[in-house]
Enzyme design. Structure first.
Site, PDB file in Angstrom:
ATOM      1  N   CYS A   1       0.716  -1.260  -0.122  1.00  0.00           N
ATOM      2  CA  CYS A   1       0.024  -0.386  -0.200  1.00  0.00           C
ATOM      3  C   CYS A   1       0.793   1.389  -0.037  1.00  0.00           C
ATOM      4  O   CYS A   1       1.471   1.801   0.768  1.00  0.00           O
ATOM      5  CB  CYS A   1      -0.649  -0.370   1.572  1.00  0.00           C
ATOM      6  SG  CYS A   1      -1.449   1.974   1.267  1.00  0.00           S
TER       7      CYS A   1
ATOM      8  N   CYS B   1       0.029   4.041   2.449  1.00  0.00           N
ATOM      9  CA  CYS B   1       0.503   2.731   3.754  1.00  0.00           C
ATOM     10  C   CYS B   1       2.387   3.446   4.328  1.00  0.00           C
ATOM     11  O   CYS B   1       2.508   3.853   5.082  1.00  0.00           O
ATOM     12  CB  CYS B   1       0.333   1.485   4.615  1.00  0.00           C
ATOM     13  SG  CYS B   1      -1.105   0.639   4.371  1.00  0.00           S
TER      14      CYS B   1
END
Length: 144
Positions: A68, A71
């Site tokens: 991600c 993230c």
């Protein structure tokens, strides 16, 4: 918070009673001697999650995954928040891919997701990466 809050060790999950006046002095775990409030996020897993919910300091969980992009870009912000909030809140990271059962149990639908726990119960949730000032402001509205 009490005069001597109970705080789980991020390494061994042993509970430690630490005088509030000594929280900023880098207290060590009575069992494994690791720093109880390291000023950095620690890893959460299916195995240690329940034990880390115990204690008197709130726990902020960042649910993330290695693939991600948001993230990964949020990780330095979360680390900086851990340093700034060291004596007021503990910050843990939960890898949703390595812990799919726990992620499902927590009802994770998008990442990154932030979940704030106090007294073992979820008290707030926020989806998406936040800039540090916005993250700190959100935590402030939650009483952290």
């Amino acid at each position: 918070m009490s005069d001597s809050p109970i705080i789980p060790c991020p390494r061994c999950s042993s509970l430690n009673r630490i005088p509030a006046a000594r929280l900023s002095e880098a207290p060590r775990c009575g069992h494994c001697k690791a720093e109880v409030l390291p000023g950095a996020p620690f890893d959460l897993s299916q195995g240690n999650f329940a034990a880390q919910l115990k204690g008197d300091l709130p726990l902020l969980v960042d649910v993330w995954a290695s693939w991600c992009g948001p993230c990964r870009s949020f990780a330095p912000t979360f680390a900086q928040a851990a340093s700034e909030l060291r004596t007021r809140c503990r910050l843990g990271k939960l890898d949703s891919e390595a812990n799919p059962q726990l992620s499902t149990q927590l009802g994770i639908r998008s990442i990154p997701s932030l979940i704030l726990f106090r007294d073992g119960k979820e008290v707030a949730r926020q989806s998406g990466a936040l800039p540090l000032p916005q993250l700190l402001a959100w935590l402030n509205t939650q009483g952290v």
